[in-house]
Design a protein around this motif. Structure first.
Motif, PDB file in Angstrom:
ATOM      1  N   ASP A  70       0.907  -1.235   0.074  1.00  0.00           N
ATOM      2  CA  ASP A  70      -0.121  -0.101   0.045  1.00  0.00           C
ATOM      3  C   ASP A  70       0.908   1.248   0.008  1.00  0.00           C
ATOM      4  O   ASP A  70       1.510   1.410   0.964  1.00  0.00           O
ATOM      5  CB  ASP A  70      -0.644  -0.084   1.152  1.00  0.00           C
ATOM      6  N   ASN A  71       0.956   2.226  -0.918  1.00  0.00           N
ATOM      7  CA  ASN A  71       1.714   3.251  -1.152  1.00  0.00           C
ATOM      8  C   ASN A  71       1.061   4.535  -0.830  1.00  0.00           C
ATOM      9  O   ASN A  71       1.727   5.536  -1.001  1.00  0.00           O
ATOM     10  CB  ASN A  71       2.349   3.374  -2.758  1.00  0.00           C
ATOM     11  N   ASP A  72      -0.004   4.373  -0.127  1.00  0.00           N
ATOM     12  CA  ASP A  72      -0.741   5.446   0.431  1.00  0.00           C
ATOM     13  C   ASP A  72      -1.587   6.588  -0.652  1.00  0.00           C
ATOM     14  O   ASP A  72      -1.490   7.733  -0.505  1.00  0.00           O
ATOM     15  CB  ASP A  72       0.273   6.481   1.510  1.00  0.00           C
ATOM     16  N   ASP A 191      11.517   8.091 -13.752  1.00  0.00           N
ATOM     17  CA  ASP A 191      12.173   8.053 -12.210  1.00  0.00           C
ATOM     18  C   ASP A 191      11.017   7.573 -11.583  1.00  0.00           C
ATOM     19  O   ASP A 191      10.472   8.447 -10.762  1.00  0.00           O
ATOM     20  CB  ASP A 191      12.763   9.382 -11.979  1.00  0.00           C
ATOM     21  N   ARG A 192      10.387   6.387 -11.751  1.00  0.00           N
ATOM     22  CA  ARG A 192       9.264   5.936 -10.757  1.00  0.00           C
ATOM     23  C   ARG A 192       9.514   5.338  -9.548  1.00  0.00           C
ATOM     24  O   ARG A 192       9.524   4.149  -9.284  1.00  0.00           O
ATOM     25  CB  ARG A 192       8.473   4.837 -11.703  1.00  0.00           C
ATOM     26  N   PHE A 193      10.011   6.283  -8.591  1.00  0.00           N
ATOM     27  CA  PHE A 193      10.426   5.810  -7.408  1.00  0.00           C
ATOM     28  C   PHE A 193       9.454   5.251  -6.591  1.00  0.00           C
ATOM     29  O   PHE A 193       9.447   4.644  -5.784  1.00  0.00           O
ATOM     30  CB  PHE A 193      11.000   6.725  -6.613  1.00  0.00           C
ATOM     31  N   CYS A 194       8.217   5.820  -7.093  1.00  0.00           N
ATOM     32  CA  CYS A 194       6.811   5.222  -6.235  1.00  0.00           C
ATOM     33  C   CYS A 194       6.815   3.496  -6.392  1.00  0.00           C
ATOM     34  O   CYS A 194       6.696   2.867  -5.619  1.00  0.00           O
ATOM     35  CB  CYS A 194       5.667   5.959  -6.903  1.00  0.00           C
ATOM     36  N   THR A 195       7.017   3.075  -7.739  1.00  0.00           N
ATOM     37  CA  THR A 195       7.033   1.992  -7.914  1.00  0.00           C
ATOM     38  C   THR A 195       8.217   1.063  -7.366  1.00  0.00           C
ATOM     39  O   THR A 195       8.050   0.028  -6.799  1.00  0.00           O
ATOM     40  CB  THR A 195       7.103   1.593  -9.438  1.00  0.00           C
ATOM     41  N   ASP A 196       9.443   1.669  -7.512  1.00  0.00           N
ATOM     42  CA  ASP A 196      10.514   0.780  -7.077  1.00  0.00           C
ATOM     43  C   ASP A 196      10.661   0.967  -5.459  1.00  0.00           C
ATOM     44  O   ASP A 196      10.837  -0.058  -4.855  1.00  0.00           O
ATOM     45  CB  ASP A 196      11.854   1.682  -7.535  1.00  0.00           C
ATOM     46  N   GLY A 285      -6.025   0.822  -8.391  1.00  0.00           N
ATOM     47  CA  GLY A 285      -4.607   1.003  -7.603  1.00  0.00           C
ATOM     48  C   GLY A 285      -4.676   2.483  -7.447  1.00  0.00           C
ATOM     49  O   GLY A 285      -5.269   2.974  -6.903  1.00  0.00           O
ATOM     50  N   CYS A 286      -3.384   2.973  -7.976  1.00  0.00           N
ATOM     51  CA  CYS A 286      -3.218   4.296  -7.425  1.00  0.00           C
ATOM     52  C   CYS A 286      -4.124   5.300  -7.861  1.00  0.00           C
ATOM     53  O   CYS A 286      -4.807   5.048  -9.319  1.00  0.00           O
ATOM     54  CB  CYS A 286      -1.787   4.940  -8.101  1.00  0.00           C
ATOM     55  N   MET A 287      -4.578   6.078  -7.019  1.00  0.00           N
ATOM     56  CA  MET A 287      -5.866   7.126  -7.565  1.00  0.00           C
ATOM     57  C   MET A 287      -5.270   8.341  -7.226  1.00  0.00           C
ATOM     58  O   MET A 287      -5.439   9.042  -6.438  1.00  0.00           O
ATOM     59  CB  MET A 287      -7.129   6.959  -6.665  1.00  0.00           C
ATOM     60  N   ASN A 288      -4.805   9.118  -8.199  1.00  0.00           N
ATOM     61  CA  ASN A 288      -4.266   8.679  -9.624  1.00  0.00           C
ATOM     62  C   ASN A 288      -2.978   8.246  -9.697  1.00  0.00           C
ATOM     63  O   ASN A 288      -2.145   8.475  -8.791  1.00  0.00           O
ATOM     64  CB  ASN A 288      -4.517   9.666 -10.671  1.00  0.00           C
ATOM     65  N   CYS A 289      -2.596   7.516 -10.758  1.00  0.00           N
ATOM     66  CA  CYS A 289      -1.227   7.238 -11.068  1.00  0.00           C
ATOM     67  C   CYS A 289      -0.881   8.530 -11.769  1.00  0.00           C
ATOM     68  O   CYS A 289      -1.281   9.396 -12.345  1.00  0.00           O
ATOM     69  CB  CYS A 289      -1.173   6.229 -11.957  1.00  0.00           C
ATOM     70  N   VAL A 290       0.696   8.738 -11.367  1.00  0.00           N
ATOM     71  CA  VAL A 290       1.210  10.089 -12.140  1.00  0.00           C
ATOM     72  C   VAL A 290       1.155   9.980 -13.388  1.00  0.00           C
ATOM     73  O   VAL A 290       1.374  11.136 -14.200  1.00  0.00           O
ATOM     74  CB  VAL A 290       2.695  10.357 -11.622  1.00  0.00           C
ATOM     75  N   LEU A 291       1.156   8.886 -14.250  1.00  0.00           N
ATOM     76  CA  LEU A 291       1.101   8.567 -15.560  1.00  0.00           C
ATOM     77  C   LEU A 291      -0.159   8.746 -16.162  1.00  0.00           C
ATOM     78  O   LEU A 291      -0.268   8.032 -17.334  1.00  0.00           O
ATOM     79  CB  LEU A 291       2.065   7.583 -15.904  1.00  0.00           C
ATOM     80  N   VAL A 405       2.801   2.777 -18.659  1.00  0.00           N
ATOM     81  CA  VAL A 405       2.185   2.754 -17.438  1.00  0.00           C
ATOM     82  C   VAL A 405       2.481   1.540 -16.500  1.00  0.00           C
ATOM     83  O   VAL A 405       2.003   0.569 -17.011  1.00  0.00           O
ATOM     84  CB  VAL A 405       0.880   3.231 -17.552  1.00  0.00           C
ATOM     85  N   CYS A 406       3.097   1.640 -15.255  1.00  0.00           N
ATOM     86  CA  CYS A 406       3.447   0.557 -14.607  1.00  0.00           C
ATOM     87  C   CYS A 406       3.714  -0.614 -15.426  1.00  0.00           C
ATOM     88  O   CYS A 406       2.757  -1.662 -15.197  1.00  0.00           O
ATOM     89  CB  CYS A 406       1.908   0.468 -13.780  1.00  0.00           C
ATOM     90  N   SER A 407       4.744  -0.600 -15.989  1.00  0.00           N
ATOM     91  CA  SER A 407       5.093  -1.778 -16.793  1.00  0.00           C
ATOM     92  C   SER A 407       5.922  -2.676 -15.953  1.00  0.00           C
ATOM     93  O   SER A 407       6.628  -3.403 -16.666  1.00  0.00           O
ATOM     94  CB  SER A 407       5.639  -1.518 -18.293  1.00  0.00           C
ATOM     95  N   LEU A 412       2.778  -5.121  -9.358  1.00  0.00           N
ATOM     96  CA  LEU A 412       2.442  -4.754  -8.176  1.00  0.00           C
ATOM     97  C   LEU A 412       1.529  -3.469  -8.238  1.00  0.00           C
ATOM     98  O   LEU A 412       0.785  -3.048  -6.940  1.00  0.00           O
ATOM     99  CB  LEU A 412       3.514  -4.545  -7.268  1.00  0.00           C
ATOM    100  N   CYS A 413       1.362  -2.495  -9.112  1.00  0.00           N
ATOM    101  CA  CYS A 413       0.625  -1.804  -9.336  1.00  0.00           C
ATOM    102  C   CYS A 413      -0.252  -1.914 -10.570  1.00  0.00           C
ATOM    103  O   CYS A 413       0.412  -2.206 -11.780  1.00  0.00           O
ATOM    104  CB  CYS A 413       0.951  -0.344  -9.370  1.00  0.00           C
ATOM    105  N   GLU A 414      -1.469  -1.998 -10.811  1.00  0.00           N
ATOM    106  CA  GLU A 414      -2.074  -2.393 -12.139  1.00  0.00           C
ATOM    107  C   GLU A 414      -1.934  -1.255 -13.186  1.00  0.00           C
ATOM    108  O   GLU A 414      -1.693  -0.215 -13.156  1.00  0.00           O
ATOM    109  CB  GLU A 414      -3.561  -2.363 -11.909  1.00  0.00           C
TER     110      GLU A 414
HETATM  111  S1  SF4 Z   1       0.301   3.198 -10.330  1.00  0.00           S
HETATM  112 FE1  SF4 Z   1       1.588   4.874 -10.848  1.00  0.00          FE
HETATM  113  S2  SF4 Z   1       1.926   6.296  -9.328  1.00  0.00           S
HETATM  114 FE2  SF4 Z   1       1.281   4.228  -8.593  1.00  0.00          FE
HETATM  115  S3  SF4 Z   1       3.116   3.157  -8.055  1.00  0.00           S
HETATM  116 FE3  SF4 Z   1       2.538   2.619 -10.103  1.00  0.00          FE
HETATM  117  S4  SF4 Z   1       3.658   4.196 -11.528  1.00  0.00           S
HETATM  118 FE4  SF4 Z   1       3.650   4.964  -9.414  1.00  0.00          FE
END
Ligand code: SF4
Length: 414
Positions: A70-72, A191-196, A285-291, A405-407, A412-414
């Protein structure tokens, strides 16, 4: 007449699950994996990981652990779904893990700013190469006085950018915001440090590493599907994991499944998917994704505006932690200085003969550059997302997002 609707029937799902079982047995033999290995399912609360968790439980029961990071930045319904999905599948509760940034990590960052921001700093790359940023710790310079107008505009009361930055560099209680504060920016495509940090690393540290440390062999099951992106299509269905190649493996059981197959499995096992799908979300998943795409942003603004407001509140803090935003916020003043600045080694400002437009940057934005906007806020992006398809620029951005997006191979994130 098309008979596409006839293709997905319960017997097909039974067949597909049998195929997964047979393929997995072959991989275990090929990779010489012991029968008593551990199975960890990467759970995101999306339809693909729910399918994966269901199949894993159906085939291997209590030997399976489901883990969600859970990334908050998740929608509250997603977290609730993760907390209750075991009741539908009949498995053990999902292990929900979270990266927590400590005050010691923030103190290291604060000290780094105290050391560096008082110093002038030469820009080494890009159109501004050669320009020297002034001290961000003085109120008695031209820049310091000009920055006071920034502070007024932003509604903050600090003498210097350094004081403003130090005021926000403390654990906020939200992991996603904390990561952005420590990085001085939001995650972006490259630089997807959120995923990493907030997904892959914490899932490994909290759920997998303890098993490996106990000498177990672990196979991670992930709901990655090939038809989501070219990058995902390129992953092997079974492979050893470079983080611990002799003991850790990755299996993508539904790699060749379509989205229709996935929903058919939900129906077959009587599992209701994450309710966000029925409320109009194409991804959860993330609401929203940065991408997020333009469509997803306007969808969120219309249905869940509180998440846009939350991101905008985060932006007001994260810009205070960015040296670049502080410096560029004075705009015209910076540009005037550039033209007459006494550069090191007598070089001219490297603008390659261009007369630069006067720029003023106010945001380290959640969504990054969009359309023709270099540094928009979430609110600017929402306005832009309400407009029609923006022609060439939009198409190019969208084309790149569709494949990026989240590849992550871990799903771990859809
Ligand atoms: S869904 Fe987007 S914002 Fe969320 S962790 Fe994955 S890349 Fe980052």
């Amino acid at each position: 007449m098309s008979n596409a609707a006839m293709i997905i029937v319960p017997t097909d799902i039974r067949e597909k699950v049998r195929e997964i079982e047979a393929a997995y047995t072959r991989y275990l033999a090929e990779f010489r994996i012991p029968d008593d290995h551990k199975i960890v399912v990467n759970f995101s609360a999306g339809k693909d990981s729910t399918t994966t968790a269901t199949v894993a439980h159906h085939l291997f029961g209590g030997r399976v652990t489901n883990v969600m990071a859970d990334n908050d930045n998740e929608h509250e319904l997603t977290v609730e779904f993760a907390r209750s999905i075991h009741e539908q599948i009949g498995c053990a509760p999902v292990q929900i893990v979270k990266r927590v940034y400590t005050d010691a990590e923030f103190e290291r960052r604060r000290q780094s700013l105290r050391d560096r921001w008082p110093q002038r700093q030469a820009i080494r790359m890009g159109a501004y190469r050669g320009v020297v940023m002034p001290s961000l710790a003085r109120a008695d310079t031209k820049f310091g006085q000009a920055w006071q107008r920034t502070a007024e505009r932003w509604g903050i009361e600090f003498d210097t950018p350094l004081s403003a930055a130090l005021s926000v560099l403390r654990p906020s209680g939200n992991s996603f915001l904390d990561a952005a504060l420590l990085h001085g920016k939001f995650p972006m495509m490259r630089d997807r440090f959120c995923t990493d940090e907030l997904k892959i690393q914490i899932a490994f540290d909290a759920a997998i590493k303890p098993l490996l440390d106990d000498g177990e062999v672990v196979v991670q099951w992930s709901g990655v599907r090939a038809d989501e992106s070219d990058k995902r299509a390129g992953y092997a269905r079974f492979a050893s994991d470079e983080r611990d190649p002799d003991y850790l493996y990755n299996f993508l059981p539904i790699h060749q499944w379509s989205a229709a197959d996935v929903f058919a499995l939900h129906k077959y096992f009587g599992i209701k998917p994450n309710p966000l799908y029925t409320q109009g979300a194409s991804r959860v998943g993330c609401m929203n994704c940065v991408l997020s795409t333009k469509e997803e942003i306007s969808e969120t603004a219309a249905r869940w505006p509180e998440h846009i407001e939350k991101h905008h509140a985060w932006e007001k803090k994260v810009r205070l932690a960015s040296r670049w935003v502080h410096w560029m916020s004075v705009g015209t003043v910076s540009q005037a200085w550039m033209k007459k600045f006494d550069l090191p080694l007598g070089r001219a400002v490297q603008l390659y003969g261009l007369e630069p437009d006067v720029q003023r940057i106010e945001w380290s934005g959640f969504y990054g550059p969009r359309g023709t906007m270099g540094a928009p806020s979430a609110m600017d992006v929402v306005e832009w997302a309400k407009t029609g398809r923006g022609g060439k620029v939009y198409d190019l951005v969208k084309a790149s997002l569709d494949t990026a997006v989240c590849s992550s191979r871990y799903g771990l994130c859809e």
